[in-house]
Design a protein around this motif. Structure first.
Motif, mmCIF file in Angstrom:
data_model
loop_
_atom_site.group_PDB
_atom_site.id
_atom_site.type_symbol
_atom_site.label_atom_id
_atom_site.label_comp_id
_atom_site.label_asym_id
_atom_site.label_seq_id
_atom_site.Cartn_x
_atom_site.Cartn_y
_atom_site.Cartn_z
ATOM 1 N N ALA A 228 58.714 106.718 29.258
ATOM 2 C CA ALA A 228 59.061 106.988 27.868
ATOM 3 C C ALA A 228 58.384 108.255 27.373
ATOM 4 O O ALA A 228 58.949 108.995 26.561
ATOM 5 N N ALA A 229 57.168 108.509 27.856
ATOM 6 C CA ALA A 229 56.429 109.723 27.486
ATOM 7 C C ALA A 229 55.306 109.929 28.486
ATOM 8 O O ALA A 229 54.786 108.977 29.068
ATOM 9 N N HIS A 230 54.940 111.189 28.683
ATOM 10 C CA HIS A 230 53.852 111.543 29.599
ATOM 11 C C HIS A 230 53.213 112.815 29.065
ATOM 12 O O HIS A 230 53.879 113.849 28.940
ATOM 13 N N GLY A 231 51.932 112.720 28.726
ATOM 14 C CA GLY A 231 51.272 113.895 28.186
ATOM 15 C C GLY A 231 49.863 113.580 27.730
ATOM 16 O O GLY A 231 49.233 112.631 28.213
ATOM 17 N N ALA A 232 49.363 114.390 26.788
ATOM 18 C CA ALA A 232 48.001 114.240 26.295
ATOM 19 C C ALA A 232 47.791 112.851 25.716
ATOM 20 O O ALA A 232 48.669 112.289 25.060
ATOM 21 N N ALA A 233 46.601 112.286 25.966
ATOM 22 C CA ALA A 233 46.320 110.903 25.581
ATOM 23 C C ALA A 233 46.532 110.670 24.099
ATOM 24 O O ALA A 233 47.170 109.687 23.690
ATOM 25 N N GLU A 234 46.020 111.547 23.269
ATOM 26 C CA GLU A 234 46.108 111.349 21.822
ATOM 27 C C GLU A 234 47.553 111.291 21.359
ATOM 28 O O GLU A 234 47.934 110.453 20.535
ATOM 29 N N VAL A 235 48.384 112.170 21.926
ATOM 30 C CA VAL A 235 49.783 112.241 21.497
ATOM 31 C C VAL A 235 50.568 111.024 21.963
ATOM 32 O O VAL A 235 51.266 110.372 21.183
ATOM 33 N N VAL A 236 50.458 110.674 23.248
ATOM 34 C CA VAL A 236 51.270 109.589 23.795
ATOM 35 C C VAL A 236 50.823 108.234 23.245
ATOM 36 O O VAL A 236 51.653 107.383 22.899
ATOM 37 N N VAL A 237 49.514 108.027 23.137
ATOM 38 C CA VAL A 237 49.030 106.766 22.574
ATOM 39 C C VAL A 237 49.482 106.634 21.115
ATOM 40 O O VAL A 237 49.908 105.564 20.677
ATOM 41 N N GLY A 238 49.414 107.734 20.369
ATOM 42 C CA GLY A 238 49.881 107.697 18.991
ATOM 43 C C GLY A 238 51.354 107.359 18.906
ATOM 44 O O GLY A 238 51.792 106.590 18.034
ATOM 45 N N GLN A 239 52.132 107.916 19.824
ATOM 46 C CA GLN A 239 53.565 107.642 19.858
ATOM 47 C C GLN A 239 53.825 106.167 20.169
ATOM 48 O O GLN A 239 54.659 105.513 19.536
ATOM 49 N N TYR A 240 53.090 105.637 21.146
ATOM 50 C CA TYR A 240 53.261 104.235 21.553
ATOM 51 C C TYR A 240 52.877 103.278 20.419
ATOM 52 O O TYR A 240 53.620 102.360 20.085
ATOM 53 N N VAL A 241 51.718 103.527 19.810
ATOM 54 C CA VAL A 241 51.253 102.656 18.724
ATOM 55 C C VAL A 241 52.211 102.727 17.541
ATOM 56 O O VAL A 241 52.497 101.721 16.888
ATOM 57 N N ALA A 242 52.721 103.925 17.264
ATOM 58 C CA ALA A 242 53.658 104.075 16.152
ATOM 59 C C ALA A 242 54.929 103.277 16.400
ATOM 60 O O ALA A 242 55.454 102.618 15.485
ATOM 61 N N GLU A 243 55.439 103.304 17.632
ATOM 62 C CA GLU A 243 56.661 102.553 17.927
ATOM 63 C C GLU A 243 56.422 101.060 17.805
ATOM 64 O O GLU A 243 57.232 100.329 17.220
ATOM 65 N N VAL A 244 55.298 100.595 18.339
ATOM 66 C CA VAL A 244 54.976 99.174 18.229
ATOM 67 C C VAL A 244 54.810 98.786 16.764
ATOM 68 O O VAL A 244 55.271 97.734 16.314
ATOM 69 N N GLY A 245 54.179 99.675 15.992
ATOM 70 C CA GLY A 245 53.987 99.396 14.580
ATOM 71 C C GLY A 245 55.304 99.330 13.827
ATOM 72 O O GLY A 245 55.499 98.486 12.952
ATOM 73 N N GLN A 246 56.237 100.204 14.179
ATOM 74 C CA GLN A 246 57.550 100.188 13.525
ATOM 75 C C GLN A 246 58.278 98.883 13.794
ATOM 76 O O GLN A 246 58.911 98.308 12.920
ATOM 77 N N GLU A 247 58.164 98.412 15.029
ATOM 78 C CA GLU A 247 58.867 97.184 15.392
ATOM 79 C C GLU A 247 58.242 95.968 14.727
ATOM 80 O O GLU A 247 58.940 95.057 14.296
#
Length: 436
Positions: A228-247
């Motif tokens: 789903a994403a691969h990159g800097a820890a801060e960016v990808v973790v933020g993206q993952y947490v945001a998606e989980v939070g939206q759901e």
């Protein structure tokens, strides 16, 4: 030096059989071969590619069933991919399952020798390291008891201790750090930091986003077996947490239309913009020492970062953060209201926050100003803009490092025999550092 781990288009499928599959030869004769065949094939991993360099740490995150543990097993040589390839260079230390390879009827001492030899050490090597392994695991009183009498935490401590003393060049860790007590977790994390400093490549599977953000350089996010994403820890973790939070909170969907910044840069959700958007960043201005909008300042000059945001509902005490990174992704400056002890008030409606930097002593070059507004305990990002706002630092000369503070060179020319007399100072003005 090449990468320690290189995975290219990895794919893995498992067979799923009919629930009425015959269990004995007699049942197979009676029911026929129809239920002996696989009912379907389930794709667990598909087209997964990444690499890990020596001394780097890659986190792997995703929901249960996303394929994280399967990926770690393929890297560790347990099973073969159906498509693609994975290459490793160096001795592998793996903590893939709690107590994997341990025999419950053997003592802790006997299991240490068995696992150590399996890991590639000789019996003499294990004997030489045995006392250190037991001391690290804190199991001196129980080492001669059968493993079946150990708690899950004791087994984890023994497994990690053995892996820690096999001198791994590649370390694979699958969630086992969550089992131990806090004191032992701290000891494990310190050991992991030592491995990294010695050039060990590490892969960590974890369901703890904060731990992954803190420990890892890069993150691989798996969703249903795909990247789903691969990159800097801060960016990808933020993206993952945001998606989980939206759901979980049923907030703004991720398929928002592309927005343009004042400079014309595009804000694309889950590419350059991440977050739940309960609190939205509506604008950013970079201001010079005279309060004028700019995207270029001299090295050593003042800079103000003005952030406008709006909340449709009451948001208690959010955290505002500003990070400056260079083209290589190196963090040059990372500041937040929480780090400086400032607490934003409860936000509702439109609010403006301004960070004043008295002087920015960065070397000449191209940078990005990344901004974010976070939940009051850093649980997730409300809105985070990544690599959208450019900043150019100008200087009369080019330094090789990141910082370029004011400086000058002074050369002393001693007098007298063998330099015993008073020294005459010569100040070299040419090439001296900038002034604000």
């Amino acid at each position: 030096m090449g990468d320690a781990i290189v995975a290219n288009s990895l794919g893995k499928r498992f067979r799923r059989y009919h629930p009425d599959r015959p269990r004995t030869f007699k049942q197979a004769l009676v029911s026929g071969v129809r239920h002996l065949r696989p009912a379907e094939q389930v794709t667990v991993l598909e087209d997964v590619s990444f690499s890990v360099a020596p001394g780097r740490m890659l986190g792997v995150i995703g929901r249960n069933g996303a394929g994280k543990s399967t990926l770690l097993r393929l890297v560790g040589g347990i099973g073969r991919p159906d498509t693609g390839s994975v290459r490793t260079h160096g001795r592998i230390g793996a903590l893939l399952d709690l107590g994997a390879g341990f025999h419950p009827d053997l003592t802790g001492r006997e299991n240490v020798f068995v696992i150590g030899v399996i890991a590639g050490l000789t019996r003499r090597d294990v004997a030489a390291r045995f006392d250190a392994i037991v001391a690290f695991a804190e199991l001196e009183q129980a080492i001669d008891s059968p493993l079946r009498t150990y708690s899950s935490g004791m087994q984890m401590r023994l497994a990690f201790a053995v892996a820690a003393y096999t001198d791994p060049e590649i370390l694979l860790i699958d969630e086992v750090l969550a089992v131990g007590d806090l004191a032992f977790q701290k000891k494990c994390l310190e050991r992991i930091a030592t491995f990294r400093s010695l050039g060990c490549a590490i892969m960590l599977v974890s369901h703890d986003p904060a731990q992954v953000r803190q420990l890892c350089d890069d993150v691989l996010w798996l969703r249903n077996g795909r990247v789903a994403a691969h990159g800097a820890a801060e960016v990808v973790v933020g993206q993952y947490v945001a998606e989980v939070g939206q759901e979980t909170r049923h907030r703004t969907p991720a398929d928002l239309p592309v927005q343009l910044t004042a400079s014309g840069a595009e804000l694309r959700m889950n590419e350059t913009r991440f977050g739940s958007l309960e609190l939205e960043i509506t604008g950013l201005r970079l201001l010079d020492a005279h309060g004028r909008s700019t995207d270029t300042i001299p090295s050593g000059a003042a800079l103000s970062v003005q952030i406008d945001f709006v909340a449709q509902q009451s948001i208690p005490a959010p955290i505002a953060g500003v990070t400056i990174r260079n083209d290589a992704g190196v963090t040059c400056l990372d500041m937040s209201t929480a780090a400086t002890g400032h607490v934003l008030p409860t936000v509702e409606g439109r609010v403006r926050a301004v960070l004043h930097i008295e002087r920015l002593d960065l070397a000449r070059g191209h940078y990005f100003v990344d901004i974010g507004i976070y939940e009051q305990h850093w649980a997730y990002a409300y809105d985070y803009h990544w690599h959208v706002y450019p900043l150019e630092i100008s200087a009369p000369f080019q330094d090789n490092g990141i910082l370029s503070p004011p400086h000058s060179w002074e050369v002393y020319r001693p007098h007298g025999p063998e330099g015993s007399g008073p020294a005459e100072a010569v100040v070299l003005d040419a090439g001296s550092g900038h002034t604000a």
